[in-house]
Design a protein around this motif. Sequence first.
Motif, PDB file in Angstrom:
ATOM      1  N   LEU A 635      -5.535  -4.156   8.720  1.00 20.81           N
ATOM      2  CA  LEU A 635      -5.786  -3.291   7.567  1.00 20.81           C
ATOM      3  C   LEU A 635      -6.610  -4.046   6.541  1.00 20.81           C
ATOM      4  O   LEU A 635      -6.190  -5.093   6.052  1.00 20.81           O
ATOM      5  N   GLN A 636      -7.782  -3.495   6.236  1.00 19.53           N
ATOM      6  CA  GLN A 636      -8.686  -4.144   5.297  1.00 19.53           C
ATOM      7  C   GLN A 636      -8.773  -3.351   4.006  1.00 19.53           C
ATOM      8  O   GLN A 636      -8.996  -2.148   4.019  1.00 19.53           O
ATOM      9  N   SER A 637      -8.548  -4.068   2.891  1.00 14.52           N
ATOM     10  CA  SER A 637      -8.674  -3.434   1.581  1.00 14.52           C
ATOM     11  C   SER A 637      -8.845  -4.479   0.498  1.00 14.52           C
ATOM     12  O   SER A 637      -9.719  -4.362  -0.346  1.00 14.52           O
ATOM     13  N   HIS A 638      -8.025  -5.514   0.543  1.00 15.83           N
ATOM     14  CA  HIS A 638      -7.988  -6.491  -0.548  1.00 15.83           C
ATOM     15  C   HIS A 638      -9.020  -7.601  -0.364  1.00 15.83           C
ATOM     16  O   HIS A 638      -9.499  -7.861   0.751  1.00 15.83           O
ATOM     17  N   ASN A 639      -9.325  -8.278  -1.474  1.00 16.73           N
ATOM     18  CA  ASN A 639     -10.286  -9.381  -1.467  1.00 16.73           C
ATOM     19  C   ASN A 639      -9.625 -10.746  -1.610  1.00 16.73           C
ATOM     20  O   ASN A 639     -10.246 -11.764  -1.307  1.00 16.73           O
ATOM     21  N   LEU A 640      -8.379 -10.765  -2.094  1.00 13.52           N
ATOM     22  CA  LEU A 640      -7.631 -12.010  -2.273  1.00 13.52           C
ATOM     23  C   LEU A 640      -6.255 -11.855  -1.644  1.00 13.52           C
ATOM     24  O   LEU A 640      -5.904 -10.795  -1.107  1.00 13.52           O
ATOM     25  N   THR A 641      -5.444 -12.891  -1.747  1.00 16.89           N
ATOM     26  CA  THR A 641      -4.130 -12.930  -1.094  1.00 16.89           C
ATOM     27  C   THR A 641      -3.301 -11.694  -1.397  1.00 16.89           C
ATOM     28  O   THR A 641      -3.130 -11.304  -2.567  1.00 16.89           O
ATOM     29  N   VAL A 642      -2.760 -11.071  -0.358  1.00 17.65           N
ATOM     30  CA  VAL A 642      -1.780  -9.982  -0.520  1.00 17.65           C
ATOM     31  C   VAL A 642      -0.429 -10.629  -0.817  1.00 17.65           C
ATOM     32  O   VAL A 642       0.113 -11.375   0.005  1.00 17.65           O
ATOM     33  N   THR A 643       0.117 -10.368  -1.990  1.00 19.44           N
ATOM     34  CA  THR A 643       1.313 -11.068  -2.456  1.00 19.44           C
ATOM     35  C   THR A 643       2.608 -10.427  -1.992  1.00 19.44           C
ATOM     36  O   THR A 643       3.619 -11.108  -1.823  1.00 19.44           O
ATOM     37  N   GLN A 644       2.627  -9.094  -1.813  1.00 21.90           N
ATOM     38  CA  GLN A 644       3.823  -8.439  -1.295  1.00 21.90           C
ATOM     39  C   GLN A 644       3.448  -7.117  -0.659  1.00 21.90           C
ATOM     40  O   GLN A 644       2.472  -6.466  -1.057  1.00 21.90           O
ATOM     41  N   MET A 645       4.243  -6.723   0.353  1.00 21.73           N
ATOM     42  CA  MET A 645       4.053  -5.447   1.042  1.00 21.73           C
ATOM     43  C   MET A 645       5.418  -4.806   1.245  1.00 21.73           C
ATOM     44  O   MET A 645       6.439  -5.498   1.328  1.00 21.73           O
ATOM     45  N   GLU A 646       5.411  -3.466   1.344  1.00 19.99           N
ATOM     46  CA  GLU A 646       6.666  -2.771   1.634  1.00 19.99           C
ATOM     47  C   GLU A 646       6.365  -1.400   2.218  1.00 19.99           C
ATOM     48  O   GLU A 646       5.441  -0.714   1.767  1.00 19.99           O
ATOM     49  N   PHE A 647       7.137  -1.008   3.220  1.00 20.12           N
ATOM     50  CA  PHE A 647       7.025   0.327   3.813  1.00 20.12           C
ATOM     51  C   PHE A 647       7.837   1.320   2.998  1.00 20.12           C
ATOM     52  O   PHE A 647       8.920   0.980   2.479  1.00 20.12           O
ATOM     53  N   SER A 648       7.354   2.560   2.898  1.00 21.87           N
ATOM     54  CA  SER A 648       8.135   3.612   2.243  1.00 21.87           C
ATOM     55  C   SER A 648       9.368   3.921   3.083  1.00 21.87           C
ATOM     56  O   SER A 648       9.458   3.543   4.258  1.00 21.87           O
ATOM     57  N   SER A 649      10.329   4.626   2.501  1.00 27.05           N
ATOM     58  CA  SER A 649      11.617   4.834   3.167  1.00 27.05           C
ATOM     59  C   SER A 649      11.479   5.605   4.472  1.00 27.05           C
ATOM     60  O   SER A 649      12.298   5.438   5.382  1.00 27.05           O
ATOM     61  N   ASP A 650      10.452   6.473   4.607  1.00 27.30           N
ATOM     62  CA  ASP A 650      10.255   7.228   5.856  1.00 27.30           C
ATOM     63  C   ASP A 650       9.183   6.586   6.730  1.00 27.30           C
ATOM     64  O   ASP A 650       8.761   7.200   7.728  1.00 27.30           O
ATOM     65  N   ASN A 651       8.732   5.390   6.361  1.00 31.13           N
ATOM     66  CA  ASN A 651       7.740   4.622   7.119  1.00 31.13           C
ATOM     67  C   ASN A 651       6.371   5.286   7.185  1.00 31.13           C
ATOM     68  O   ASN A 651       5.521   4.888   7.994  1.00 31.13           O
ATOM     69  N   ALA A 652       6.124   6.294   6.337  1.00 32.51           N
ATOM     70  CA  ALA A 652       4.834   6.989   6.366  1.00 32.51           C
ATOM     71  C   ALA A 652       3.746   6.172   5.689  1.00 32.51           C
ATOM     72  O   ALA A 652       2.561   6.319   6.025  1.00 32.51           O
ATOM     73  N   TYR A 653       4.121   5.353   4.723  1.00 37.47           N
ATOM     74  CA  TYR A 653       3.128   4.598   3.967  1.00 37.47           C
ATOM     75  C   TYR A 653       3.492   3.114   3.935  1.00 37.47           C
ATOM     76  O   TYR A 653       4.670   2.734   3.963  1.00 37.47           O
ATOM     77  N   LEU A 654       2.443   2.293   3.839  1.00 39.26           N
ATOM     78  CA  LEU A 654       2.603   0.866   3.579  1.00 39.26           C
ATOM     79  C   LEU A 654       1.932   0.561   2.250  1.00 39.26           C
ATOM     80  O   LEU A 654       0.739   0.834   2.073  1.00 39.26           O
ATOM     81  N   LEU A 655       2.696   0.002   1.316  1.00 38.14           N
ATOM     82  CA  LEU A 655       2.182  -0.368   0.010  1.00 38.14           C
ATOM     83  C   LEU A 655       1.915  -1.877  -0.006  1.00 38.14           C
ATOM     84  O   LEU A 655       2.729  -2.667   0.463  1.00 38.14           O
ATOM     85  N   SER A 656       0.778  -2.265  -0.557  1.00 37.98           N
ATOM     86  CA  SER A 656       0.472  -3.691  -0.688  1.00 37.98           C
ATOM     87  C   SER A 656      -0.101  -3.961  -2.074  1.00 37.98           C
ATOM     88  O   SER A 656      -0.790  -3.111  -2.648  1.00 37.98           O
ATOM     89  N   VAL A 657       0.222  -5.152  -2.608  1.00 35.13           N
ATOM     90  CA  VAL A 657      -0.337  -5.571  -3.896  1.00 35.13           C
ATOM     91  C   VAL A 657      -0.909  -6.976  -3.714  1.00 35.13           C
ATOM     92  O   VAL A 657      -0.505  -7.715  -2.817  1.00 35.13           O
ATOM     93  N   SER A 658      -1.848  -7.332  -4.596  1.00 33.60           N
ATOM     94  CA  SER A 658      -2.642  -8.531  -4.318  1.00 33.60           C
ATOM     95  C   SER A 658      -2.986  -9.296  -5.584  1.00 33.60           C
ATOM     96  O   SER A 658      -2.853  -8.789  -6.709  1.00 33.60           O
ATOM     97  N   ARG A 659      -3.457 -10.518  -5.358  1.00 31.74           N
ATOM     98  CA  ARG A 659      -3.970 -11.327  -6.458  1.00 31.74           C
ATOM     99  C   ARG A 659      -5.255 -10.741  -7.040  1.00 31.74           C
ATOM    100  O   ARG A 659      -5.679 -11.123  -8.130  1.00 31.74           O
ATOM    101  N   ASP A 660      -5.889  -9.814  -6.314  1.00 28.23           N
ATOM    102  CA  ASP A 660      -7.120  -9.207  -6.826  1.00 28.23           C
ATOM    103  C   ASP A 660      -6.851  -8.076  -7.812  1.00 28.23           C
ATOM    104  O   ASP A 660      -7.763  -7.339  -8.182  1.00 28.23           O
ATOM    105  N   ARG A 661      -5.570  -7.934  -8.230  1.00 23.00           N
ATOM    106  CA  ARG A 661      -5.140  -6.980  -9.271  1.00 23.00           C
ATOM    107  C   ARG A 661      -5.135  -5.537  -8.790  1.00 23.00           C
ATOM    108  O   ARG A 661      -4.977  -4.611  -9.596  1.00 23.00           O
TER     109      ARG A 661
END
Length: 836
Positions: A635-661
């Motif tokens: 999965l490509q989206s971020h430009n810097l380190t992905v700091t945390q990820m989590e799946f939604s409760s029904d596994n439909a979505y994956l959320l990611s946050v990064s050092r790139d704000r």
Amino acid sequence: MPPAAGELAGAGGGVEAERVFIGAGCNRVVNNVSWGACGLVAFGAQNAVALFSPSRGEIVTTLPGHKAAVNCTLWLPTKKDVLQVRSRETHYLLSGSSDGAIMAWKIGSGIGKWSHVLQLPAMHKKGVTCLAGRMVSDRVTIFASTSSDGMVVIWEMVVESTAGGSCKVSCLHSLSVGLKPMVSLSLAVLPEQEGCLILAMGGLDHKVHIYCGDQSGKFIKACELKGHSDWIRSLDFSLPVMTSSEKHGLFLVSSSQDKTIRIWKMTSDVQQRKDNIGMASYIEGPLFVAGNTSYQVSLESLLVGHEDWVYSVEWQPPRLLLGGKAHQPMSILSASMDKMMMIWRPEKNTGLWINSVTVGELSHSALGFYGGHWEPDGKSILAHGYGGFFHMWRDVGLDSENWQPQIVPSGHFAPVSDLTWSRSGEYLLTVSHDQTARIFAPWRSHVDPGDVICWREIARPQIHGHDINCVAFIQGTGNHRFVCGADEKVCRVFEATLSFLRTLQEATLLKPDNEDFDDVQVLGANMSALGLSQKPIYTHGKESPSSASNDGPDSMETIPDAVPTVFTEPPVEDQLAWNTLWPESHKLYGHGNELFSICCDHAGKLVASSCKAQSAPVAEIWLWEVGTWRAVGRLQSHNLTVTQMEFSSDNAYLLSVSRDRHLSVFSIKKTEEGAQHHLVTKHEAHKRIIWACSWNPFGYEFATGSRDKTVKIWCVQDASSVKLLATLPQFRESVTALAWTGRDRARNAGIIAVGMDNGLIELWSVSGGRAASESSSDPSPLSVACMLRFDPLLCHVSTVQRLRWQKPDSADEKAAIELASCGSDHCVRVFAVRDT
């Protein structure tokens, strides 16, 4: 026990937090541990002072206040002040840190309350390395501190006689010892000299320096004791001892990096005058004068037995006799880097000092003990060592000595980077930069299952060669498995052993789940030579694992293979380090840099992982299929380190946050071929690095937390974008950890736990917004409010790295919810949060 409820604040609803468990390792420095006459052991755990109860084998609190690592602690009154300890309800604790600060704490032993009394004036410019003191009256204590800045400072503490009275500390005198600083101190009252004090100090010049002084704090150098050929690491004075000549003698024991221990004897000679000092002083040793009395120093004994640096020596604490006099037992405890502690006593017939008791440990490390300490009654001995661990042995023999290992607290000795609950919440798995993964669980008593439940470390599934950064438990069915990432480019998958599953059954007293036992063919695991992979030990052709008590290994000479064991009582350090490893079942190759974040979906079908990155190609998220362990997506989206990820409760979505704000939301769908995925949205969410994220378990709302000191709540709408629902009021520090748990699905109500860079934790209530089951009608407005700010005594003292909720399988809505946290202060904490 102290009151453990957090401070109530805000109007979001009444809840309280109670401390359930603290796990922490001991700072790896000499003089860090002090066993007080009050019965508690104090030690430095990163920037905090931790207190543990040896009788219960658990940490009871941590004291915040220091801004740098704690190097040394000292209880007042000391174990030698037996005459002043009687009927005393208030004890004081001194702690010194690596930035030169010294703090005093007041401990009420009767009611178990502690408070920060004062910070001493800044007299040291570098780290404090040793504290030593004695009570000279019921109200006055003289103590000394030494630092790597080459200064030794003499202090006076005066305690008001009124109940609960305050104390005052003043600096009496400072001594400059030159370019070679002192690292060890001991202070005593001279026999037959009211008000005369003697101070011994040793350090880098291989000599023991003797100073004499009085209660005014003016100390004058009396003599030097030569003999050691390396740094002096520990000094300890005995109480005055009646010698054969009907005079009181004082003994000083010293230990050094030359692997030897020396016992020095100081006897008074009233007839001797300063002008009569002659050749005898050169034959027997130095002669010095204090007051109107001269003292002859002689070498009583040279103890040789350790094979490495001797870091610690301590006289057995004196006993109080019926007549109100103190008796000094002739017994010395030594601790060394050779992984041994020895008790030395004079032989009855010849008077020669011999090693009468030897205890030790078997570990993966080549380094051993930093210090050894007596219990005030002399029936137990405690060691702390290179691995941040404690060892305690107690003499349980009736007719002869029989020293047996006892349960002590344990924990990580470096920042704890991540944690996760097991699938059913029976235990907590933590990973750390100390290169270990550890499992903590509540251990229930077999005698009385309703008795007090104490949390223990029950397994150490991974001992690695790299700092471990992230971990995720594999959900779903089957055996217990987890996947972790370290400062290497490989994810590693571990699987529970049969011996662990049966030990877990012993700990929880739950009936075994046959699904967990039938297919498990691995009994245990062995460490490989390089400490990277752990090889399985299979059940085929092996005897069934035997139950074990806490007996140590028969031989310290050889390092045996692991012996997978079902423990019927909590394992001690030797057993944890050798016999509780899990085998590594798979390696996942693909990332180009060190692993940083990892998570698993709620069905146990997919694992997502990310690594440290400074460019978009390296910052991609890899998806792995559980079971086959093949890569099924990048999965490509971020430009810097992905700091945390989590799946939604029904596994439909994956959320990611990064050092790139930015935050990114991916749509994920598991297929027979692997997984389908596409980027739903990418959004610049904060002005600084985003450290944390968490989904609402009831819907598609999620929270993000950032270095810009804000927490924002968002929702996914129309499967194509995200909408900002609320921004919480700005926090005082960077937000580094978030965890969202649900309370009421009908109201879409929940609690968000917020962890900050200063170690503090807050709970916020969230309700309203769009629930997962709602129709397309307009959602109710989102309501947020602060429910609770944890008392700083409950919290971490540096960055909170991760927060995880675990709600018990209970129909009772008012049942406590457990919140686990870990931080850079080396601590793992578990709280019970319940309605007031």
